[in-house]
Design a protein around this motif. Structure first.
Motif, PDB file in Angstrom:
ATOM      1  N   ALA A  98       0.861  -1.186   0.000  1.00  0.00           N
ATOM      2  CA  ALA A  98       0.000   0.000   0.000  1.00  0.00           C
ATOM      3  C   ALA A  98       0.902   1.242   0.000  1.00  0.00           C
ATOM      4  CB  ALA A  98      -0.939  -0.005   1.181  1.00  0.00           C
ATOM      5  N   SER A  99       2.112   1.074  -0.574  1.00  0.00           N
ATOM      6  CA  SER A  99       3.025   2.204  -0.784  1.00  0.00           C
ATOM      7  C   SER A  99       3.239   3.036   0.480  1.00  0.00           C
ATOM      8  CB  SER A  99       2.514   3.058  -1.947  1.00  0.00           C
ATOM      9  OG  SER A  99       3.401   4.089  -2.227  1.00  0.00           O
ATOM     10  N   HIS A 100       2.720   4.262   0.502  1.00  0.00           N
ATOM     11  CA  HIS A 100       2.976   5.186   1.612  1.00  0.00           C
ATOM     12  C   HIS A 100       1.851   5.197   2.639  1.00  0.00           C
ATOM     13  CE1 HIS A 100       0.505   7.183  -1.374  1.00  0.00           C
ATOM     14  NE2 HIS A 100      -0.048   7.792  -0.352  1.00  0.00           N
ATOM     15  N   ILE A 108      -2.663  -4.259  -3.928  1.00  0.00           N
ATOM     16  CA  ILE A 108      -2.156  -5.137  -4.976  1.00  0.00           C
ATOM     17  C   ILE A 108      -1.925  -4.298  -6.238  1.00  0.00           C
ATOM     18  CG2 ILE A 108      -2.712  -7.134  -6.442  1.00  0.00           C
ATOM     19  CD1 ILE A 108      -4.702  -8.004  -4.187  1.00  0.00           C
ATOM     20  N   LYS A 109      -0.679  -4.354  -6.747  1.00  0.00           N
ATOM     21  CA  LYS A 109      -0.391  -3.692  -8.029  1.00  0.00           C
ATOM     22  C   LYS A 109      -0.137  -4.772  -9.065  1.00  0.00           C
ATOM     23  CE  LYS A 109       1.870   0.554  -6.531  1.00  0.00           C
ATOM     24  NZ  LYS A 109       3.094   1.355  -6.552  1.00  0.00           N
ATOM     25  N   VAL A 110      -0.673  -4.604 -10.248  1.00  0.00           N
ATOM     26  CA  VAL A 110      -0.508  -5.610 -11.298  1.00  0.00           C
ATOM     27  C   VAL A 110       0.471  -5.083 -12.346  1.00  0.00           C
ATOM     28  CG1 VAL A 110      -1.706  -7.061 -12.973  1.00  0.00           C
ATOM     29  CG2 VAL A 110      -2.907  -6.304 -10.908  1.00  0.00           C
ATOM     30  N   HIS A 240      12.997   6.840   1.477  1.00  0.00           N
ATOM     31  CA  HIS A 240      12.098   6.134   0.555  1.00  0.00           C
ATOM     32  C   HIS A 240      10.703   6.024   1.151  1.00  0.00           C
ATOM     33  CE1 HIS A 240      15.085   4.901  -2.351  1.00  0.00           C
ATOM     34  NE2 HIS A 240      15.867   4.438  -1.397  1.00  0.00           N
ATOM     35  N   ASP A 241       9.722   5.786   0.284  1.00  0.00           N
ATOM     36  CA  ASP A 241       8.391   5.434   0.780  1.00  0.00           C
ATOM     37  C   ASP A 241       8.348   3.926   1.036  1.00  0.00           C
ATOM     38  OD1 ASP A 241       8.329   4.639  -1.902  1.00  0.00           O
ATOM     39  OD2 ASP A 241       6.174   4.909  -2.045  1.00  0.00           O
ATOM     40  N   GLY A 242       7.194   3.405   1.452  1.00  0.00           N
ATOM     41  CA  GLY A 242       7.077   2.020   1.903  1.00  0.00           C
ATOM     42  C   GLY A 242       7.531   0.989   0.884  1.00  0.00           C
ATOM     43  N   ASP A 243       7.241   1.192  -0.390  1.00  0.00           N
ATOM     44  CA  ASP A 243       7.633   0.211  -1.415  1.00  0.00           C
ATOM     45  C   ASP A 243       8.791   0.718  -2.274  1.00  0.00           C
ATOM     46  OD1 ASP A 243       5.933   2.107  -2.615  1.00  0.00           O
ATOM     47  OD2 ASP A 243       5.427   0.722  -4.233  1.00  0.00           O
ATOM     48  N   ALA A 244       9.397   1.825  -1.852  1.00  0.00           N
ATOM     49  CA  ALA A 244      10.654   2.326  -2.429  1.00  0.00           C
ATOM     50  C   ALA A 244      10.600   2.608  -3.931  1.00  0.00           C
ATOM     51  CB  ALA A 244      11.806   1.361  -2.120  1.00  0.00           C
ATOM     52  N   ASP A 245       9.424   2.949  -4.428  1.00  0.00           N
ATOM     53  CA  ASP A 245       9.413   3.459  -5.808  1.00  0.00           C
ATOM     54  C   ASP A 245       9.649   4.973  -5.806  1.00  0.00           C
ATOM     55  OD1 ASP A 245       6.900   3.985  -4.727  1.00  0.00           O
ATOM     56  OD2 ASP A 245       5.795   3.508  -6.560  1.00  0.00           O
ATOM     57  N   ARG A 246       9.618   5.558  -4.599  1.00  0.00           N
ATOM     58  CA  ARG A 246       9.859   7.002  -4.511  1.00  0.00           C
ATOM     59  C   ARG A 246      11.015   7.302  -3.559  1.00  0.00           C
ATOM     60  NH1 ARG A 246       5.295  10.157  -2.524  1.00  0.00           N
ATOM     61  NH2 ARG A 246       4.033   8.421  -1.797  1.00  0.00           N
ATOM     62  N   VAL A 247      11.549   8.508  -3.693  1.00  0.00           N
ATOM     63  CA  VAL A 247      12.616   8.956  -2.792  1.00  0.00           C
ATOM     64  C   VAL A 247      12.525  10.475  -2.635  1.00  0.00           C
ATOM     65  CG1 VAL A 247      14.334   9.116  -4.668  1.00  0.00           C
ATOM     66  CG2 VAL A 247      15.119   8.845  -2.304  1.00  0.00           C
TER      67      VAL A 247
HETATM   68 MG    MG Z   1       5.176   3.912  -3.507  1.00  0.00          MG
END
Ligand code: MG
Length: 453
Positions: A98-100, A108-110, A240-247
């Motif tokens: 759930a990202s951030h 769930i991301k597909v 980073h955010d929870g799933d580290a796609d951001r910084v």
């Molecule tokens: Mg994210």
């Protein structure tokens, strides 16, 4: 969240664990996704560090195996690590995150076989299967297999360190304070810094699925510890955010660096080497346009949403894209937000200029911004938007996602929220007075339209 407006929101399927995102819902979602994928596929599944991620993940595994798919368990990985693996191996992907969002959420991301999040058309196809429960299933002899894979993080780390100039980084004496927000980056970003030969220290770099130190969203109010730690001790701080796609970044003085500055900096670095397109959501800073003009290049705007930006980049062959919330997409690596790639590239930029981070940022074009939102009942939103459009006839405006009116070196975007009864207002200008005047003018217009109702 998940059940109120269809299955997919702006960032995949999301909800509160054991409330709307309960086992039954997760399995039905997974069965719908598995049915959409087809027959006998190989599907790589990763997750973030959330307490609930194992529960969600194993429900997905059972569902997909029942349909004859082979599932590959990637363990705890950043979303972009899973996406890179998906792309390199031509496998569908599912990311449990759930990202951030706060710890009670999951999602769930597909991911398509090209490593990019599926588009709206595919989401609609999955939704249709979900609602009519037209799920594929197999008999006992054709069930799928469960396979563990342990090279997803190493693959990502290797791919990132190869993409930067390690020689100049090694000699740079740059030091970094890193806040992993107890999320997916705990196994990747520290390792990247180590390989690059950077002196670093970490905070919140252990697995804590309840995010006890701060919510895993890298915004200024969550990064006070990082700011304190970085000030006068490190060349910069990163979170980073929870799933580290951001910084997100903090400069050497402990000051938060806004995402629009980082977008502009990356755009300048990339376009100064090679002219081309940059793709941004309609709400992004005009500073990138100023930079693009300098290098005979162009900005293409899309609706708000990182997967939309990524897909537009593929379509147009753009060099770079991103959002001002810390999501940066580099076409020479992969078409998704890529937290650790952005971190490595900031190190490379500081190493190249041999100047303090704050000075590099201060060189970028200066714009003033204002953001707010007005509460408007959902049924009245359409009325306001339609009448606003009538009122601005003859003006220079873009109508991709909400209405963006451009007046010289100022613009204002009026955009209904996708999830809440709100109209969001974003305004930006090169001049502080012009910002106030365009902002007040349109705020008044909206309020008077609401009075007419
Ligand atoms: Mg994210």
């Amino acid at each position: 969240m998940a059940s109120k407006r269809g299955l997919f929101g702006t960032n995949g399927i999301r909800g509160k664990v054991n409330e709307d995102l309960n086992l039954n819902f997760i399995m039905r979602s997974a069965l719908a996704i598995g049915s959409f994928f087809g027959k006998n596929e190989k599907i790589v599944v990763g997750s973030d560090t959330r307490k609930s991620s194992d529960m969600v993940k194993f429900a997905i595994f059972s569902s997909l195996i029942s349909q004859g798919h082979d599932v590959f368990d990637a363990g705890i990985v950043p979303t972009p690590a899973l996406q890179l693996y998906s792309k390199m191996h031509g496998k569908f992907g599912i990311m449990v995150t759930a990202s951030h969002n706060p710890p009670e959420y999951n999602g769930i991301k597909v991911i398509g076989k090209d490593g990019t999040e599926i588009d709206e058309r595919d989401e609609n196809a999955i939704e249709e299967i979900f609602y009519i429960e037209n799920f594929r299933k197999e008999n006992f002899a054709s069930l799928g297999n469960y396979i563990m894979v342990n090279d997803v993080n190493m693959n990502y780390i290797g791919s990132i360190v190869e993409k930067v100039n390690r020689e100049i980084i090694k000699d740079s004496k740059i030091s970094v304070a890193l806040d992993c927000s107890n999320g997916s980056s705990i196994f990747t970003s520290p390792e990247i810094l180590k390989i690059l030969g950077i002196k670093y220290t970490t905070i919140n770099c252990n697995r804590d699925g309840l995010f006890i130190s701060h919510n895993p969203e890298p915004k200024e109010e969550n990064l006070k510890d990082l700011e304190y730690l970085t000030k006068n001790n490190f060349s910069f701080g990163a979170a980073h955010d929870g799933d580290a796609d951001r910084v997100a970044f903090v400069d050497e003085n402990g000051s938060f660096v806004y995402g629009d500055k980082i977008l502009t900096l990356f755009a300048r670095e990339i376009l100064s080497k090679r002219k081309g397109y940059v793709v941004l959501p309609i709400s992004a800073t005009m500073a990138v346009e100023e930079i693009a003009k300098m290098y005979d290049s162009k900005v293409i705007y899309t609706r708000v949403g990182a997967p939309i930006v990524a897909r537009k980049m593929i379509e147009t062959g753009a060099l770079f894209g991103g959002e001002d919330n810390g999501g940066y997409i580099f076409s020479d690596h992969q078409y998704c937000r890529d937290g650790a790639m952005a971190l490595a590239r900031i190190i490379e930029i500081i190493a190249k200029y041999k100047r303090p981070f704050s000075e590099i940022i201060a060189d970028l074009p200066e714009y003033y911004q204002k953001k707010s939102s007005i509460h408007v009942e959902k049924k009245k939103i359409q009325y306001v938007m339609k009448n606003l459009k009538n009122e601005i006839k003859g003006k220079n405006f873009i109508h991709i996602d909400g209405i963006k009116i451009i007046e010289g070196q100022s613009w204002i975007l009026i955009r209904p929220s996708g999830t809440e009864p709100l109209i969001r207002i974003y305004a930006e200008s090169k001049d502080r007075k012009d910002l106030e005047s365009i902002y007040n003018e349109y705020q008044k217009k909206i309020k008077s339209l609401l009075k007419d109702l």
